[in-house]
Scaffold this motif. Structure first.
Motif, PDB file in Angstrom:
ATOM      1  N   ALA A   1       0.832  -1.193   0.000  1.00  0.00           N
ATOM      2  CA  ALA A   1       0.000   0.000   0.000  1.00  0.00           C
ATOM      3  C   ALA A   1       0.872   1.250   0.000  1.00  0.00           C
ATOM      4  CB  ALA A   1      -0.898  -0.011   1.222  1.00  0.00           C
ATOM      5  N   ALA A   2       0.466   2.233  -0.771  1.00  0.00           N
ATOM      6  CA  ALA A   2       1.198   3.493  -0.815  1.00  0.00           C
ATOM      7  C   ALA A   2       1.034   4.223   0.507  1.00  0.00           C
ATOM      8  CB  ALA A   2       0.672   4.360  -1.955  1.00  0.00           C
ATOM      9  N   PRO A   3       2.139   4.694   1.115  1.00  0.00           N
ATOM     10  CA  PRO A   3       2.023   5.365   2.419  1.00  0.00           C
ATOM     11  C   PRO A   3       1.039   6.518   2.421  1.00  0.00           C
ATOM     12  CG  PRO A   3       4.322   4.920   1.892  1.00  0.00           C
ATOM     13  CD  PRO A   3       3.537   4.595   0.654  1.00  0.00           C
ATOM     14  N   GLY A   4       1.006   7.280   1.318  1.00  0.00           N
ATOM     15  CA  GLY A   4       0.112   8.427   1.278  1.00  0.00           C
ATOM     16  C   GLY A   4      -1.348   8.065   1.342  1.00  0.00           C
ATOM     17  N   ALA A   5      -1.704   6.825   0.961  1.00  0.00           N
ATOM     18  CA  ALA A   5      -3.097   6.369   1.047  1.00  0.00           C
ATOM     19  C   ALA A   5      -3.336   5.570   2.324  1.00  0.00           C
ATOM     20  CB  ALA A   5      -3.451   5.527  -0.178  1.00  0.00           C
ATOM     21  N   PHE A   6      -2.339   4.793   2.706  1.00  0.00           N
ATOM     22  CA  PHE A   6      -2.533   3.861   3.826  1.00  0.00           C
ATOM     23  C   PHE A   6      -2.634   4.596   5.160  1.00  0.00           C
ATOM     24  CE2 PHE A   6      -0.930   1.065   7.169  1.00  0.00           C
ATOM     25  CZ  PHE A   6      -1.701  -0.069   6.980  1.00  0.00           C
ATOM     26  N   TYR A   7      -1.703   5.515   5.439  1.00  0.00           N
ATOM     27  CA  TYR A   7      -1.640   6.070   6.785  1.00  0.00           C
ATOM     28  C   TYR A   7      -2.757   7.065   7.105  1.00  0.00           C
ATOM     29  CZ  TYR A   7       2.507   3.389   7.537  1.00  0.00           C
ATOM     30  OH  TYR A   7       3.364   2.336   7.679  1.00  0.00           O
ATOM     31  N   PRO A   8      -3.240   7.870   6.161  1.00  0.00           N
ATOM     32  CA  PRO A   8      -4.449   8.642   6.482  1.00  0.00           C
ATOM     33  C   PRO A   8      -5.647   7.745   6.781  1.00  0.00           C
ATOM     34  CG  PRO A   8      -3.302   9.612   4.618  1.00  0.00           C
ATOM     35  CD  PRO A   8      -2.624   8.304   4.899  1.00  0.00           C
ATOM     36  N   ALA A   9      -5.764   6.623   6.057  1.00  0.00           N
ATOM     37  CA  ALA A   9      -6.867   5.694   6.349  1.00  0.00           C
ATOM     38  C   ALA A   9      -6.690   5.053   7.716  1.00  0.00           C
ATOM     39  CB  ALA A   9      -6.947   4.622   5.264  1.00  0.00           C
ATOM     40  N   LEU A  10      -5.443   4.736   8.056  1.00  0.00           N
ATOM     41  CA  LEU A  10      -5.190   4.174   9.384  1.00  0.00           C
ATOM     42  C   LEU A  10      -5.492   5.203  10.469  1.00  0.00           C
ATOM     43  CD1 LEU A  10      -4.154   1.946  11.261  1.00  0.00           C
ATOM     44  CD2 LEU A  10      -1.816   2.764  10.837  1.00  0.00           C
ATOM     45  N   ARG A  11      -5.149   6.465  10.215  1.00  0.00           N
ATOM     46  CA  ARG A  11      -5.456   7.504  11.210  1.00  0.00           C
ATOM     47  C   ARG A  11      -6.959   7.638  11.403  1.00  0.00           C
ATOM     48  NH1 ARG A  11      -5.719   8.861  15.437  1.00  0.00           N
ATOM     49  NH2 ARG A  11      -5.836  10.992  16.186  1.00  0.00           N
ATOM     50  N   ALA A  12      -7.722   7.535  10.319  1.00  0.00           N
ATOM     51  CA  ALA A  12      -9.178   7.594  10.439  1.00  0.00           C
ATOM     52  C   ALA A  12      -9.699   6.414  11.259  1.00  0.00           C
ATOM     53  CB  ALA A  12      -9.816   7.604   9.053  1.00  0.00           C
ATOM     54  N   LEU A  13      -9.089   5.252  11.055  1.00  0.00           N
ATOM     55  CA  LEU A  13      -9.496   4.081  11.838  1.00  0.00           C
ATOM     56  C   LEU A  13      -9.190   4.284  13.314  1.00  0.00           C
ATOM     57  CD1 LEU A  13     -10.308   1.170  12.405  1.00  0.00           C
ATOM     58  CD2 LEU A  13      -8.120   0.417  11.441  1.00  0.00           C
ATOM     59  N   MET A  14      -8.019   4.806  13.638  1.00  0.00           N
ATOM     60  CA  MET A  14      -7.665   5.043  15.035  1.00  0.00           C
ATOM     61  C   MET A  14      -8.597   6.077  15.663  1.00  0.00           C
ATOM     62  SD  MET A  14      -3.493   4.983  14.594  1.00  0.00           S
ATOM     63  CE  MET A  14      -3.095   5.137  16.329  1.00  0.00           C
ATOM     64  N   ALA A  15      -8.979   7.089  14.886  1.00  0.00           N
ATOM     65  CA  ALA A  15      -9.911   8.089  15.413  1.00  0.00           C
ATOM     66  C   ALA A  15     -11.270   7.471  15.704  1.00  0.00           C
ATOM     67  CB  ALA A  15     -10.045   9.237  14.412  1.00  0.00           C
ATOM     68  N   ARG A  16     -11.705   6.546  14.836  1.00  0.00           N
ATOM     69  CA  ARG A  16     -12.983   5.869  15.074  1.00  0.00           C
ATOM     70  C   ARG A  16     -12.924   5.052  16.357  1.00  0.00           C
ATOM     71  NH1 ARG A  16     -18.200   5.643  15.515  1.00  0.00           N
ATOM     72  NH2 ARG A  16     -19.124   3.595  15.062  1.00  0.00           N
ATOM     73  N   VAL A  17     -11.843   4.340  16.562  1.00  0.00           N
ATOM     74  CA  VAL A  17     -11.688   3.561  17.791  1.00  0.00           C
ATOM     75  C   VAL A  17     -11.642   4.469  19.011  1.00  0.00           C
ATOM     76  CG1 VAL A  17     -10.040   2.127  19.069  1.00  0.00           C
ATOM     77  CG2 VAL A  17     -10.635   1.539  16.717  1.00  0.00           C
ATOM     78  N   ASP A  18     -10.942   5.600  18.891  1.00  0.00           N
ATOM     79  CA  ASP A  18     -10.868   6.539  20.014  1.00  0.00           C
ATOM     80  C   ASP A  18     -12.255   7.058  20.383  1.00  0.00           C
ATOM     81  OD1 ASP A  18      -8.188   6.147  19.928  1.00  0.00           O
ATOM     82  OD2 ASP A  18      -7.665   8.134  19.165  1.00  0.00           O
ATOM     83  N   ALA A  19     -13.125   7.216  19.375  1.00  0.00           N
ATOM     84  CA  ALA A  19     -14.480   7.704  19.653  1.00  0.00           C
ATOM     85  C   ALA A  19     -15.319   6.664  20.367  1.00  0.00           C
ATOM     86  CB  ALA A  19     -15.159   8.107  18.342  1.00  0.00           C
ATOM     87  N   LEU A  20     -14.953   5.393  20.225  1.00  0.00           N
ATOM     88  CA  LEU A  20     -15.728   4.316  20.835  1.00  0.00           C
ATOM     89  C   LEU A  20     -15.188   3.884  22.188  1.00  0.00           C
ATOM     90  CD1 LEU A  20     -16.290   2.028  17.698  1.00  0.00           C
ATOM     91  CD2 LEU A  20     -18.003   3.442  18.839  1.00  0.00           C
ATOM     92  N   THR A  21     -13.997   4.331  22.556  1.00  0.00           N
ATOM     93  CA  THR A  21     -13.363   3.857  23.784  1.00  0.00           C
ATOM     94  C   THR A  21     -12.976   5.027  24.671  1.00  0.00           C
ATOM     95  OG1 THR A  21     -11.177   3.867  22.747  1.00  0.00           O
ATOM     96  CG2 THR A  21     -12.425   1.798  22.661  1.00  0.00           C
ATOM     97  N   GLU A  22     -12.830   4.716  25.944  1.00  0.00           N
ATOM     98  CA  GLU A  22     -12.288   5.670  26.901  1.00  0.00           C
ATOM     99  C   GLU A  22     -10.774   5.462  26.981  1.00  0.00           C
ATOM    100  OE1 GLU A  22     -13.910   8.020  28.508  1.00  0.00           O
ATOM    101  OE2 GLU A  22     -15.862   7.460  27.677  1.00  0.00           O
ATOM    102  N   PRO A  23     -10.022   6.486  27.398  1.00  0.00           N
ATOM    103  CA  PRO A  23      -8.586   6.268  27.610  1.00  0.00           C
ATOM    104  C   PRO A  23      -8.377   5.121  28.602  1.00  0.00           C
ATOM    105  CG  PRO A  23      -9.106   8.605  27.702  1.00  0.00           C
ATOM    106  CD  PRO A  23     -10.417   7.880  27.649  1.00  0.00           C
TER     107      PRO A  23
END
Length: 1002
Positions: free
Chosen positions: A697-719
């Motif tokens: 996967a091209a880094p420019g496509a992969f890592y923004p998508a991964l960041r979006a995934l991490m943000a989604r998980v952060d919205a569903l979980t508490e620290p």
């Protein structure tokens, strides 16, 4: 003659027809009649009971009867029974109760397993006077004592006792008119018992209310007589214990049940037994002053602590008023939605305390961050009562109660407390009234709900026991129409599709649909799909119980699915023949929303740590679920629909043969939302094929998508731990592995810079600092280089780390006995420059890596990153790993380890493993060492390096023969198949021929 195993001692007095159910239950025992006896001890009956007992003794050889002059109480008959018992164990039974058919057989088997002094069988009761200690009997306890289990909550004598135990310690019932004789007897027994066993998965004994309501112990008595006897029980407890928490816990039971509960106005529907003729306040206060210390008082639930406070202050009027205000309080349970899923009745419910239908019920006063009993309960009686620390005690237990037999079984449930604001404006001081309401869900499996067995025929009523802060009430669960919710064993709907298997394939094969069409298609993709479909055709789960859906998109397959569970697999994945059957059964057994099965595969990342054992209730916070984000799991279809979970638009891109982001997003979100995830680690369910080929996967496509995934998980979980485990997984696998491994070294300078910039943007946007802090030190060094913008130093770090490997030396192979081989080895981590070393600072300082072969400033960065948690040198470990050459299955025998490290020579682990045929199938097993140390886990084949003490010819054990492979000269084991029972054919043929020759010579 068969030795008598059990004597059932039954005191009788004017029993009349009420004894017949007990007699029938004794005649219906599954234990052979020559293995137990029944000894009726008649206490001077004046009706036809003696004649009936004589008739029974004449008809049944294992029945005996003894008559004694009337004592008026059961103590003397029980003592006479123990003195005349022939059995190794004595079971006490009352003449108007009954035993379940397998009671004696099951209890005796448990006694034999544990050499028990006392055995407590699960009991049922159909009247209030004989409550059931559900907490004690909610599960089986093979061995416990009064010090580590709530045995003190069960003080009736209807249990099984080792006869010699009672006789050796002189444990007898008090004789004559002695109220509480059961409790004195049990207190003496518990304090002397070394092993008490509790059989919690089978109802052994049932207390039965007589139609004439004349069961023993229901007449009103003088409280001073009652508490005079209780004094002797308390003296027994004090004499058998030392001052401290253990004694306080035992005394607290008597304080709560026999003293405080009997004061004031009794709650509606909860009469005390026996009732008192006079007010017991003075007698209770006298005992409390003498025996109930501050430690006993402070450990009481809030409600009882209020009663104790008023008692100690000698305020009987206020205590009476306080209890009067609680007298109408009862529990109410309303059931919400219900439905059948996976052969279980699932329902949501709410439970609260109310004094009348629609009334406000129990209210709490919120003042700032503290909660108090509502003023309506305490005004004019005592100061405000703080219940903040008791909020966690509010809960609801769900029970099934048979409407005829009174058998009760606990039901698994999930609950949470909600504090609902009561209507009305806040008070002048800011007080807000809130109502504690327990919200929950439960699931009833009629085929497993009775201690793992099917429910008995008939109707089972769903009941709730609502508790909190000392309040304790029962309620029948009511459906939306106000009717009691009931369950029958025959209620589940007819079985349909249990599992839908969605196989994702390429568009060219989408129209194939059936295996026959695939067979006419050629190429690697078709071969992979055929392998998967063939493994599905070989499943032990009946064909009618699962369906296979071949679809180009997973979401399309999910939309077509009709099974209770959905499993997603990729072409080329081969399922074990029992995979679907085991996964489905495990999911149903543990009521799991997600079931993860153990995978295996060469050249594919496999999360070994997660699947080392079964985990029926795995969570992200405490288990390595974040290491397994593939979609090859069972997902409850109703659960997916409830939360609207789909693969959606997440890109189907991944790195290094790992899960695509679409899989990771789907599985991560599902795992966060799942009420229960189960991990089946004892059976290899999936064998992966080769990793799919294709450009990274091209880094420019992969890592923004991964960041979006991490943000989604952060919205569903508490620290916290769950979020940190997911962050740490992505940091380790998707970021750091690419920047510190061979993949980085294979890139040109421009590609490295693109990768570095994309990763740095993600790290800068926000990665959990606590997740990063728990990474190994080399990962923290790499993160520091990324954060500081030092891309040019990463290749040197990557070259150094990729040179790290495990060096394993075989030290010894011996055979301590015919069936065992003992293998000893030493392992350490080393780089191209030598052993991986550890700094040895002052004892108070933290140790860190001391890498050789790295130029500054990298060693300085390592010196600032201490070795913590599992990377600390003391936590290093190694295990012998045997890998089946044919299937790839791993076997890891228990390995004892010793860690050694000194400056300059690195850290080493010496391990010794004992190897038998247990867990090994016939075939060849290659030996390796898996070393976990300093933040790395590395594996090396064993044998190429060996101690001079290791001979060329290695000893063999029963069916296990070690040998050296060629050309590597590594260690493997050849395991032979079990020899068939009986004489070997050649030996038998030799014997026959020898006999024939002998006959010819004659």
């Amino acid at each position: 003659m068969t030795a008598v195993k059990i004597t059932v001692v039954v005191p009788t007095y004017n029993s009349g027809p009420h004894i017949e159910p007990l007699v029938d239950s004794l005649l219906g025992q599954t234990m052979p009649r020559d293995a137990f006896e029944v000894l009726f001890v008649d206490d001077g009956s004046t009706d036809g009971t003696p004649a009936r007992l004589a008739e029974l003794a004449a008809e049944h050889p294992h029945f005996r009867t003894v008559s004694i002059p009337n004592s008026g109480w059961p103590g003397r008959p029980r003592n006479v029974g123990v003195a005349g018992a022939n059995g190794a164990y004595v079971q006490f039974a009352d003449h108007d109760d009954r035993l379940a058919p397998e009671a004696l057989e099951r209890l005796y088997a448990m006694a034999e397993r544990n050499h028990s002094d006392i055995l407590i069988g699960k009991v049922a009761s159909n009247f209030h006077a004989r409550g059931v200690p559900y907490t004690l009997m909610s599960r089986t306890r093979e061995s416990c004592t009064v010090w580590n289990a709530p045995l003190i909550d069960s003080l009736t004598p209807h249990k099984m006792f080792r006869t010699a135990f009672l006789r050796e310690h002189g444990i007898v019932h008090p004789e004559g008119p002695w109220i509480l004789e059961d409790q004195l007897f049990m207190a003496r027994a518990y304090l002397k018992a070394s092993v008490v066993s509790v059989l919690g998965d089978y109802v052994c004994y049932t207390y039965w209310a007589r139609d004439d309501a004349s069961n023993a112990g229901t007449s009103a008595i003088d409280p001073r007589y009652f508490y005079g006897n209780l004094r002797q029980i308390l003296d027994t407890v004090v004499a058998g214990t030392e001052p401290g928490p253990a004694r306080d816990r035992l005394l607290r039971r008597f304080y709560r049940v026999e003293l405080l509960h009997r004061l004031g106005v009794e709650p509606e529907g909860l009469p005390t037994d026996p009732p008192f003729r006079d007010d017991p306040f003075d007698a209770v206060r006298e005992l409390a002053d003498e025996y109930m210390t501050d430690g006993v008082h402070e450990g009481l639930p809030v409600l009882y602590r209020v009663r104790s406070t008023l008692l100690r202050a000698n305020r009987p009027a206020e205590l009476t008023e306080f209890t009067r205000r609680l007298t109408e309080l009862r529990a109410h349970c309303a059931v919400g939605r219900t439905g059948w899923n996976r052969d279980r009745l699932k329902a949501s419910f709410t439970a609260r305390f109310e004094e009348r239908p629609g009334g406000p019920g129990l209210l709490l006063a919120r003042r700032g961050e503290r909660y108090f009993l509502a003023p309506s309960l305490t005004d004019g009686v005592l100061e405000p009562v703080d219940v903040t620390d008791a909020l966690g005690t509010f809960k609801a237990d769900v029970l099934l109660r048979h409407t005829e037999t009174a058998h009760v079984w606990p039901v698994g449930r999930e609950t949470s407390l909600v504090l609902e604001e009561h209507q009305g404006a806040p008070g002048d001081d800011g007080t807000v009234l809130v109502r504690p309401v327990v919200h929950g869900t439960f699931a009833v499996d009629p085929l497993r709900a009775a201690g793992g067995r099917p429910l008995d025929d008939g109707e089972w009523e769903v009941r709730v026991r609502l508790t909190g802060a000392g309040f304790d009430r029962y309620a029948t669960a009511l459906d939306a129409g106000g009717r009691p919710l009931t369950v029958r064993r025959t209620d589940p709907p007819a079985a349909g599709v249990k599992v839908s298997v969605v196989v994702r394939t390429a568009g060219a094969l989408r129209t194939a649909g059936a295996a026959a069409d695939v067979a006419r298609t050629t190429g690697a993709a078709a071969d992979a799909l055929r392998l998967t479909l063939d493994s599905l055709a070989a499943q032990t789960l009946p064909p009618a119980a699962f369906e296979v859906i071949v679809a180009e998109e997973r979401d399309a397959g999910l939309a077509d699915a009709t099974g209770a569970y959905v499993l997603f697999v990729e072409p080329g994945t081969e399922l074990g023949t029992e995979a679907l059957q085991r996964l489905y059964a495990y999911g149903v057994e543990h009521d799991a929303d997600i079931v993860a099965g153990k995978p295996a595969g060469r050249g594919r990342p496999v999360p070994h740590a997660l699947f080392t054992r079964d985990r029926p209730r795995a969570t992200l916070a405490k288990d390595p679920l974040a290491d397994s984000l593939g979609s090859d799991k069972l997902f409850d279809r109703a659960f997916l629909a409830e939360h609207g979970l789909r693969f959606g638009a997440a890109p189907e891109v991944g790195v290094g043969g790992r899960e695509t982001l679409a899989e990771q997003a789907f599985t991560a979100e599902a795992t966060v939302l799942a009420g229960r995830t189960a991990v089946l680690g004892r059976y290899v369910c999936f064998r992966y094929g080769p990793a799919p080929e294709g450009p990274a996967a091209a880094p420019g496509a992969f890592y923004p998508a991964l960041r979006a995934l991490m943000a989604r998980v952060d919205a569903l979980t508490e620290p916290g731990a769950a979020r940190d485990r997911l962050h740490r997984r992505w940091l380790r696998l998707e970021l750091l592995d690419r920047l510190t491994g061979t993949e980085l070294l294979d890139l040109d300078d421009a590609a490295r810079r693109d990768l570095f910039d994309a990763v740095r943007a993600l790290v800068r946007d926000g990665v959990s600092p606590t997740a990063a802090a728990a990474l190994p030190s080399v990962a923290r060094v790499a993160l520091g280089l990324i954060a500081d913008g030092r891309p040019d130093e990463l290749p040197a770090l990557a070259r150094w780390e990729t040179s790290i490997g495990c060096h394993a030396r075989l030290d010894r192979v011996v055979r301590p006995d015919d069936a065992t081989l003992r293998v000893t080895f030493t392992a350490h981590l080393r780089t191209a420059e030598g052993p991986l070393d550890v700094s040895l600072p002052d004892p108070e300082a933290r140790r860190s890596l001391a890498p050789v072969g790295l130029g500054q400033p990298l060693p300085e960065r390592f010196a600032r990153e201490p070795l913590t948690a599992g990377a600390h040198p003391d936590q290093a470990s190694a295990v012998l790993v045997l890998r089946d050459r044919e299937s790839g299955k791993e076997h890891r025998p228990a390995t004892e380890c010793t860690v050694a490290y000194t400056g300059g020579s690195g850290l080493s682990v010496t391990g010794t493993a004992s190897l038998t045929v247990a867990g090994l199938r016939a075939g060849v097993w290659d030996a390796s060492v898996r070393l976990t140390a300093l933040g790395w886990t590395k594996t090396a084949r064993l044998g190429a390096h060996r101690s001079p003490d290791v001979p060329e010819e290695l000893p063999a054990a029963d069916r296990i023969a070690p040998y050296w492979t060629t050309p590597g000269r590594e260690l493997s084991f050849r395991v032979a198949a079990p020899r068939p029972a009986g004489p070997r054919p050649r030996i038998l043929l030799h014997r026959v021929s020898r006999r024939l020759r002998g006959a010819a010579q004659a």
